[in-house]
Design an enzyme around this catalytic site. Structure first.
Site, PDB file in Angstrom:
ATOM      1  N   ASP A   1       0.811  -1.226   0.000  1.00 48.71           N
ATOM      2  CA  ASP A   1       0.000   0.000   0.000  1.00 48.71           C
ATOM      3  C   ASP A   1       0.839   1.267   0.000  1.00 48.71           C
ATOM      4  O   ASP A   1       0.473   2.286   0.561  1.00 48.71           O
ATOM      5  CB  ASP A   1      -0.975  -0.010   1.197  1.00 48.71           C
TER       6      ASP A   1
ATOM      7  N   HIS B   1      -4.341  -2.887  -6.075  1.00 47.77           N
ATOM      8  CA  HIS B   1      -3.626  -1.684  -6.513  1.00 47.77           C
ATOM      9  C   HIS B   1      -4.628  -0.657  -7.028  1.00 47.77           C
ATOM     10  O   HIS B   1      -5.493  -0.965  -7.833  1.00 47.77           O
ATOM     11  CB  HIS B   1      -2.593  -2.045  -7.592  1.00 47.77           C
TER      12      HIS B   1
HETATM   13  P1  IMP Z   1      -1.921 -12.893   2.964  1.00 46.64           P
HETATM   14  O1  IMP Z   1      -0.976 -12.370   1.945  1.00 46.64           O
HETATM   15  O2  IMP Z   1      -3.367 -12.707   2.583  1.00 46.64           O
HETATM   16  O3  IMP Z   1      -1.594 -14.297   3.363  1.00 46.64           O
HETATM   17  O4  IMP Z   1      -1.727 -12.020   4.302  1.00 46.64           O
HETATM   18  C1  IMP Z   1      -0.508 -12.027   5.042  1.00 46.64           C
HETATM   19  C2  IMP Z   1      -0.183 -10.625   5.564  1.00 46.64           C
HETATM   20  O5  IMP Z   1       0.148  -9.777   4.468  1.00 46.64           O
HETATM   21  C3  IMP Z   1      -1.347  -9.920   6.280  1.00 46.64           C
HETATM   22  O6  IMP Z   1      -0.788  -9.094   7.279  1.00 46.64           O
HETATM   23  C4  IMP Z   1      -1.965  -9.059   5.194  1.00 46.64           C
HETATM   24  O7  IMP Z   1      -2.667  -7.971   5.727  1.00 46.64           O
HETATM   25  C5  IMP Z   1      -0.717  -8.646   4.444  1.00 46.64           C
HETATM   26  N1  IMP Z   1      -0.968  -8.326   3.030  1.00 46.64           N
HETATM   27  C6  IMP Z   1      -1.110  -9.198   2.017  1.00 46.64           C
HETATM   28  N2  IMP Z   1      -1.269  -8.546   0.858  1.00 46.64           N
HETATM   29  C7  IMP Z   1      -1.214  -7.239   1.133  1.00 46.64           C
HETATM   30  C8  IMP Z   1      -1.279  -6.063   0.332  1.00 46.64           C
HETATM   31  O8  IMP Z   1      -1.414  -6.094  -0.896  1.00 46.64           O
HETATM   32  N3  IMP Z   1      -1.165  -4.877   0.989  1.00 46.64           N
HETATM   33  C9  IMP Z   1      -0.984  -4.812   2.317  1.00 46.64           C
HETATM   34  N4  IMP Z   1      -0.911  -5.873   3.108  1.00 46.64           N
HETATM   35  C10 IMP Z   1      -1.013  -7.079   2.519  1.00 46.64           C
HETATM   36 MG    MG Z   2      -2.984  -2.335  -1.615  1.00 49.93          MG
END
Ligand code: IMP
Ligand code: MG
Length: 334
Positions: free
Chosen positions: A13, A43
Site C-alpha cells: 500500500d 492496486h
Molecule cells: P496474505 O498475503 O493474505 O496471506 O496475508 C498475510 C499478511 O500480508 C497480512 O498481514 C496481510 O494484511 C498482508 N498483506 C497481504 N497482501 C497485502 C497487500 O497487498 N497490501 C498490504 N498488506 C497485505
Molecule cells: Mg494495496
C-alpha cells in the site's frame, strides 16, 4: 531497451498502482507484467476523478495500447480476473502464463476460517497462502488446466523477451511490500512468498541481467494491515489527527500507521537492489504540495523532507507523488 521493475518498499500500500499507472502512460509501455503473490493485493489508481482498483491485472489495465500479462509465479483467482478483463475491456490484450497457480474455493475457505491465518496473522482471506502451500506440495491446479481462462493463456516469459528484442518498453509490477516477504519480513507476519525485486523477475520469467531500473516505492508515512510489529506505531487518534487513516483496498480493514522509517527504507533499497525510489503521498504530509508537478514549486519543509531521505539512501526520489490523480507526479528522471 528499458525493462523496469516497481516494488513496494515497506508493508504494501505504498502507492505502486499509481506509480505504475503514471509510468505506463508517460513511457508508452508496450507490455506490463504483474509478478507478486496474487489477488491478496489491491492496486489503486485515480484517473479523471474516477478510482480504479485491480487485484489481478497490472495497473496498466486502463491503457488500451498496453498488453497485460500475469507471470507464472502469480496465483490467479479466475472469477476476479474475468471480472477485471471485462471492466477494463482487456479481452485480446490479457495474457496469463500457463504455469500460474489457480485459487479455488477450498483455499479461500481455509484462509478465512483457520484461526491461525485469520486471527493471528490477519491474512486477507483471499486464499493465496493455502494455494501457495498446495503449490509447494505439487498438488495445485495450474492455469493450463483451468478451462475458465483457457482463452488467455500465453508464455509470459517469451512475450517479455520478444518485446525486449523489439526494443519495446516493458514494466514489471510487484505486489505487497518488502517487509511482507516470506524471507525478509517479520515472519510469521508476512505473506506466502518472497516479494522483493528478484522474485518479481522469477515470477514473470526473466533473469536479473535484463533489468534496467528497480524503482522502490515508499509512501511518505508507513501503513500496515494485519498482525505483526510496526516500529513507532501511532495510536488510532494520532493517525486520524495526522490524516493518515487508510482502509485496506482488499479487506476494508483500517490500516495501522507510523512515521517514515529511514532504517527500513535503507534495508529495503538493499534487499531490492533499488536504483531509484518513488515517494508517494507527499501532499498528505505537506498539504501545500498538493498537485505540484515541478520540484522547484515544493515548499521548503517538504523539500527538506525529500532531501533528507535522498541523502540517507544515496539515491534520488525520481518520482514524487503529490496527489491521488495519476498525473500528480514530480518526474525527476533524466
Ligand atoms: P496474505 O498475503 O493474505 O496471506 O496475508 C498475510 C499478511 O500480508 C497480512 O498481514 C496481510 O494484511 C498482508 N498483506 C497481504 N497482501 C497485502 C497487500 O497487498 N497490501 C498490504 N498488506 C497485505
Ligand atoms: Mg494495496
Amino acid at each position: 531497451m528499458p525493462c523496469n521493475i516497481v516494488v513496494g518498499g515497506f508493508f504494501g500500500d505504498e502507492g505502486k498502482g499509481k506509480i505504475v499507472a503514471y509510468l505506463v502512460k508517460k513511457d508508452n509501455v508496450r507490455l506490463a507484467a504483474r509478478g507478486g503473490v496474487g489477488p491478496n493485493a489491491g492496486h489503486t489508481f485515480n484517473l479523471n476523478g474516477q478510482t480504479f482498483k485491480v487485484r489481478m491485472l497490472p495497473s496498466a489495465a486502463f491503457n488500451v495500447t498496453t498488453n497485460l500479462a500475469i507471470g507464472a509465479g502469480v496465483l490467479v483467482d479466475p472469477m476476479i480476473l474475468l471480472k477485471e478483463i471485462s471492466t477494463f475491456h482487456a479481452h485480446g490484450r490479457t495474457f496469463v502464463d500457463p504455469h500460474c497457480g489457480i485459487i479455488k474455493e477450498e483455499h479461500i475457505r481455509q484462509d478465512s476460517n483457520e484461526s491461525f491465518l485469520k486471527e493471528r496473522i490477519g491474512t486477507t482471506g483471499t486464499g493465496t497462502g493455502p494455494a501457495n502451500s498446495d503449490r509447494a506440495l505439487r498438488k495445485l491446479t495450474l492455469a493450463m488446466d483451468c478451462s475458465e481462462i483457457k482463452n488467455y493463456l500465453n508464455d509470459v516469459s517469451c512475450m517479455i523477451h520478444s518485446d525486449l528484442d523489439k526494443k519495446n518498453n516493458v514494466l514489471l509490477e510487484g505486489t505487497q511490500g518488502t517487509y511482507l516477504s516470506l524471507y525478509h519480513g517479520g515472519y510469521p507476519f508476512v505473506t506466502s512468498k518472497d516479494v522483493t525485486a528478484s522474485s518479481v523477475c522469477a515470477d514473470v520469467g526473466i533473469g536479473p541481467k535484463y533489468i534496467d531500473d528497480v524503482i522502490v516505492v515508499f509512501k511518505s508515512y508507513i501503513t500496515r494491515v494485519g498482525g505483526g510489529p510496526l516500529e513507532n506505531e501511532l495510536g488510532k487518534e494520532e493517525t486520524q489527527k495526522r490524516g493518515w487513516q487508510e482502509y485496506g483496498s482488499v479487506t476494508g480493514r483500517e490500516r495501522r500507521s507510523s512515521p517514515f522509517n529511514i532504517g527500513l527504507a535503507k534495508k529495503s533499497i538493499r534487499l531490492n537492489g533499488g536504483t531509484s525510489f518513488a515517494l508517494t503521498k507527499l501532499d498528505v504530509l505537506f498539504p501545500e504540495c498538493a498537485g505540484v508537478t515541478d520540484y522547484s514549486k515544493l515548499s521548503s519543509p517538504s523539500k527538506k523532507f525529500v532531501e533528507e531521505i535522498e541523502a540517507e539512501l544515496g539515491l534520488k526520489a525520481e518520482l514524487i507523488g503529490t496527489g491521488a490523480e495519476v498525473d500528480a507526479v514530480i518526474d525527476q528522471r533524466h
